[in-house]
Scaffold this active site. Structure first.
Site, PDB file in Angstrom:
ATOM      1  N   ALA A  15      73.927  51.940  21.334  1.00  0.00           N
ATOM      2  CA  ALA A  15      74.544  50.510  21.827  1.00  0.00           C
ATOM      3  C   ALA A  15      73.733  50.376  23.308  1.00  0.00           C
ATOM      4  O   ALA A  15      74.496  50.822  24.246  1.00  0.00           O
ATOM      5  CB  ALA A  15      76.040  50.234  22.028  1.00  0.00           C
TER       6      ALA A  15
ATOM      7  N   PRO B 256      72.409  46.458  28.473  1.00  0.00           N
ATOM      8  CA  PRO B 256      70.909  46.119  29.185  1.00  0.00           C
ATOM      9  C   PRO B 256      70.092  47.165  29.220  1.00  0.00           C
ATOM     10  O   PRO B 256      68.907  47.070  29.831  1.00  0.00           O
ATOM     11  CB  PRO B 256      71.376  45.224  30.286  1.00  0.00           C
ATOM     12  CG  PRO B 256      72.649  45.897  30.842  1.00  0.00           C
ATOM     13  CD  PRO B 256      73.381  46.329  29.602  1.00  0.00           C
ATOM     14  N   GLY B 257      70.395  48.720  29.249  1.00  0.00           N
ATOM     15  CA  GLY B 257      69.535  49.702  29.250  1.00  0.00           C
ATOM     16  C   GLY B 257      69.643  50.539  30.409  1.00  0.00           C
ATOM     17  O   GLY B 257      68.621  51.255  30.688  1.00  0.00           O
ATOM     18  N   SER B 258      70.895  50.597  30.994  1.00  0.00           N
ATOM     19  CA  SER B 258      70.914  51.313  32.144  1.00  0.00           C
ATOM     20  C   SER B 258      70.856  52.986  31.715  1.00  0.00           C
ATOM     21  O   SER B 258      70.119  53.694  32.260  1.00  0.00           O
ATOM     22  CB  SER B 258      72.409  51.338  32.951  1.00  0.00           C
ATOM     23  OG  SER B 258      72.855  50.259  32.938  1.00  0.00           O
ATOM     24  N   LYS B 259      71.588  53.310  30.632  1.00  0.00           N
ATOM     25  CA  LYS B 259      71.409  54.419  30.244  1.00  0.00           C
ATOM     26  C   LYS B 259      70.062  54.783  29.271  1.00  0.00           C
ATOM     27  O   LYS B 259      69.804  55.871  29.516  1.00  0.00           O
ATOM     28  CB  LYS B 259      72.713  54.916  29.250  1.00  0.00           C
ATOM     29  CG  LYS B 259      74.004  54.615  30.158  1.00  0.00           C
ATOM     30  CD  LYS B 259      75.161  54.723  29.498  1.00  0.00           C
ATOM     31  CE  LYS B 259      76.315  54.192  30.355  1.00  0.00           C
ATOM     32  NZ  LYS B 259      76.463  52.767  30.433  1.00  0.00           N
TER      33      LYS B 259
ATOM     34  N   ASP C  33      70.588  47.977  19.886  1.00  0.00           N
ATOM     35  CA  ASP C  33      71.617  46.992  20.306  1.00  0.00           C
ATOM     36  C   ASP C  33      71.741  45.848  19.230  1.00  0.00           C
ATOM     37  O   ASP C  33      70.667  45.331  18.781  1.00  0.00           O
ATOM     38  CB  ASP C  33      71.718  46.276  21.663  1.00  0.00           C
ATOM     39  CG  ASP C  33      72.828  45.996  22.166  1.00  0.00           C
ATOM     40  OD1 ASP C  33      73.536  46.759  22.952  1.00  0.00           O
ATOM     41  OD2 ASP C  33      73.331  44.934  21.865  1.00  0.00           O
TER      42      ASP C  33
ATOM     43  N   ASP D  42      77.454  54.413  23.673  1.00  0.00           N
ATOM     44  CA  ASP D  42      78.107  53.734  24.878  1.00  0.00           C
ATOM     45  C   ASP D  42      78.627  52.683  24.289  1.00  0.00           C
ATOM     46  O   ASP D  42      78.013  51.484  24.365  1.00  0.00           O
ATOM     47  CB  ASP D  42      77.046  53.442  25.855  1.00  0.00           C
ATOM     48  CG  ASP D  42      77.742  52.960  27.388  1.00  0.00           C
ATOM     49  OD1 ASP D  42      78.924  53.635  27.557  1.00  0.00           O
ATOM     50  OD2 ASP D  42      77.459  52.284  27.800  1.00  0.00           O
TER      51      ASP D  42
ATOM     52  N   CYS E 215      83.926  52.452  28.955  1.00  0.00           N
ATOM     53  CA  CYS E 215      84.479  52.084  30.326  1.00  0.00           C
ATOM     54  C   CYS E 215      85.859  51.358  30.478  1.00  0.00           C
ATOM     55  O   CYS E 215      86.146  50.443  30.902  1.00  0.00           O
ATOM     56  CB  CYS E 215      83.493  51.108  31.081  1.00  0.00           C
ATOM     57  SG  CYS E 215      83.150  49.621  30.197  1.00  0.00           S
TER      58      CYS E 215
HETATM   59  C1  LIG Z   1      78.966  49.087  27.134  1.00  0.00           C
HETATM   60  S1  LIG Z   1      77.697  47.968  26.367  1.00  0.00           S
HETATM   61  C2  LIG Z   1      76.350  49.062  26.494  1.00  0.00           C
HETATM   62  C3  LIG Z   1      75.808  49.318  27.815  1.00  0.00           C
HETATM   63  C4  LIG Z   1      74.469  49.966  27.872  1.00  0.00           C
HETATM   64  N1  LIG Z   1      74.775  51.286  27.116  1.00  0.00           N
HETATM   65  C5  LIG Z   1      73.964  50.281  29.221  1.00  0.00           C
HETATM   66  O1  LIG Z   1      74.257  51.309  29.939  1.00  0.00           O
HETATM   67  O2  LIG Z   1      73.305  49.558  29.695  1.00  0.00           O
HETATM   68  C6  LIG Z   1      78.170  47.794  24.712  1.00  0.00           C
HETATM   69  C7  LIG Z   1      76.772  47.187  23.913  1.00  0.00           C
HETATM   70  O3  LIG Z   1      77.399  47.396  22.516  1.00  0.00           O
HETATM   71  C8  LIG Z   1      76.832  46.459  21.760  1.00  0.00           C
HETATM   72  N2  LIG Z   1      77.171  46.394  20.364  1.00  0.00           N
HETATM   73  C9  LIG Z   1      78.425  45.703  20.058  1.00  0.00           C
HETATM   74  N3  LIG Z   1      78.703  46.031  18.844  1.00  0.00           N
HETATM   75  C10 LIG Z   1      77.663  46.878  18.285  1.00  0.00           C
HETATM   76  C11 LIG Z   1      77.248  47.364  17.028  1.00  0.00           C
HETATM   77  N4  LIG Z   1      78.122  47.053  15.931  1.00  0.00           N
HETATM   78  N5  LIG Z   1      76.253  48.145  16.939  1.00  0.00           N
HETATM   79  C12 LIG Z   1      75.464  48.328  18.102  1.00  0.00           C
HETATM   80  N6  LIG Z   1      75.583  47.833  19.273  1.00  0.00           N
HETATM   81  C13 LIG Z   1      76.806  47.164  19.551  1.00  0.00           C
HETATM   82  C14 LIG Z   1      77.027  45.274  22.543  1.00  0.00           C
HETATM   83  O4  LIG Z   1      75.911  44.324  22.364  1.00  0.00           O
HETATM   84  C15 LIG Z   1      76.743  45.942  24.087  1.00  0.00           C
HETATM   85  O5  LIG Z   1      75.401  45.557  24.552  1.00  0.00           O
END
Ligand SMILES: C[S@@+](CC[C@H](N)C(=O)[O-])C[C@H]1O[C@@H](n2cnc3c(N)ncnc32)[C@H](O)[C@@H]1O
Length: 299
Positions: free
Chosen positions: A103, A106-109, A127, A172, A225
C-alpha cells in the site's frame, strides 16, 4: 474517540495536547541523489539533528516548510514525519532483494526502500487507489528511483499472484489514522466505530496476503498510524491464529521511546507475541502516533 483513548489507559490531560501538537519537522536524506555529507552541508543553516535510530533521518527546530526547499525539489531530501521512517528502518531492505510495498502511495516508504536497496533488485510499489498513483510515481521520479514497478491492484491479490515471491513485504495499512491529528483533522471525518471494524477486516486480508507472498525465511513489516487495538494487535493476532509459526520479532531502535503491544482489549486476549509490536505515542516520542510489527516466516 476520547472515550476509547481513556479505555486504552491514556491520561487524556497529557495525551490529547501531545496528539494535537505538531511534532518537530524531520527529513530523510535520499542517498540515491546525494551523499549524507553533501546534503548536511547544503542544509547546515537549519542545524539538522540526527534522530538516533536511523543515520539518514534528521530533525530541525525551525518551522520552515521543508517541502519548499530546493533540496526537496531536487530529491536530495524527503520531508517525512519521524514515525513514518520507522517501518522501513525496521524492515531493513537490502540490495538485490525482491520487495513488495503493498500500500505504497504517495511513496514516502517506497522511496526509502528503493534507497536502502541502492536502486538494485526489484521493488513492486502497489496501491489500489487510482487517485493516489500519480503522487506515488511523481515521488519515485523526484527521488531518482529506477528499480521499481508500480502496480494498481488490491493488495489482497498478491498472496495468489505472487505466492512465496518476495524477500520482504511492507504493509503500511489503510487505517483510522488516529495518530495523525496534529497534521490534519481529516481522520475525524472518516473516523467511526464502524470504520474501525471495516478497516480491521481489510487489514486482516492484507496481512494474510502479505504472508502468503513472502518467501520462506522472508520478513514483513505491518504498520499503521493509529492506536486502535483492533487494527494493530487484533490484525497481527489474526495472522498468528492462522499461522502459529509466524514470528513477531522484538525490535529495539536506539534512542526510540516506545511501548509494547497491548495484551488484551475489551475482554479479548491477544496472542502473547504481540507484545513485540512497537507502539509510539505522541506524549512520549517526538513524532506522530504509530504502530509497527516485524514478522518473519520460518524457512
Ligand atoms: C497509510 S496509506 C500508505 C502510505 C504510504 N505507504 C507512504 O508511506 O507514503 C495507505 C494506502 O493504502 C491504500 N489502500 C487501501 N486499501 C488498499 C488495498 N486493499 N490494497 C492496496 N492498497 C490499499 C490507500 O490507497 C492508501 O494509499
Amino acid at each position: 474517540m476520547l472515550a476509547r483513548f481513556e479505555e486504552m489507559g491514556f491520561d487524556l490531560s497529557q495525551f490529547v495536547p501531545a496528539l494535537l501538537r505538531p511534532p518537530s519537522q524531520t527529513f530523510r536524506i535520499n542517498t540515491l541523489k546525494g551523499s549524507r555529507e553533501q546534503v548536511l552541508k547544503s542544509l547546515s543553516l537549519l542545524e539538522p539533528e540526527p534522530v538516533g535510530w536511523n543515520d539518514l533521518v534528521f530533525r530541525i527546530k525551525d518551522r520552515q516548510k521543508l517541502g519548499n526547499l530546493l533540496e526537496h525539489f531536487l530529491g536530495l531530501i524527503y520531508a517525512q514525519d519521524a514515525s513514518s521512517t520507522i517501518p522501513v528502518t525496521v524492515l531493513d531492505p537490502q540490495p538485490d532483494e525482491e520487495i513488495l510495498d503493498m500500500a505504497a502511495a504517495p511513496g514516502s516508504k517506497a522511496t526509502q526502500i528503493a534507497a536502502a536497496m541502492a536502486n538494485t533488485g526489484l521493488l513492486v510499489a502497489n496501491d489500489v487507489s487510482p487517485k493516489r498513483i500519480p503522487s506515488l510515481t511523481a515521488n519515485l521520479d523526484r527521488s531518482g528511483v529506477l528499480n521499481t514497478v508500480v502496480t494498481r491492484l488490491p493488495g489482497q491479490a498478491y498472496g495468489h499472484i505472487a505466492a512465496e515471491r518476495f524477500d520482504r513485504v511492507l504493509i503500511d495499512a489503510p487505517c483510522s489514522s488516529e495518530g495523525t491529528l496534529s497534521r490534519s483533522f481529516r481522520a475525524l471525518e472518516i473516523w467511526s466505530k464502524s470504520a474501525i471494524k471495516r478497516l480491521s477486516a481489510t487489514q486482516r486480508n492484507l496481512i494474510m496476503s502479505a504472508y502468503y507472498s513472502l518467501k520462506p525465511g522472508g520478513v514483513m513489516v505491518y504498520s499503521t498510524c493509529t492506536f486502535a487495538p483492533e487494527e494493530n494487535e487484533g490484525t497481527v493476532s489474526h495472522l498468528l491464529d492462522k499461522f502459529p509459526d509466524a514470528i513477531v520479532e522484538p525490535t529495539d531502535l536506539e534512542g526510540l521511546n516506545s511501548q509494547p503491544g497491548f495484551s488484551e482489549w475489551r475482554g479479548e486476549e491477544f496472542n502473547p507475541a504481540v507484545k513485540n509490536i512497537l507502539r509510539l505515542f505522541p506524549h512520549e516520542h517526538d513524532g506522530e502516533g504509530f504502530c509497527v510489527a516485524r514478522i518473519s516466516k520460518p524457512n
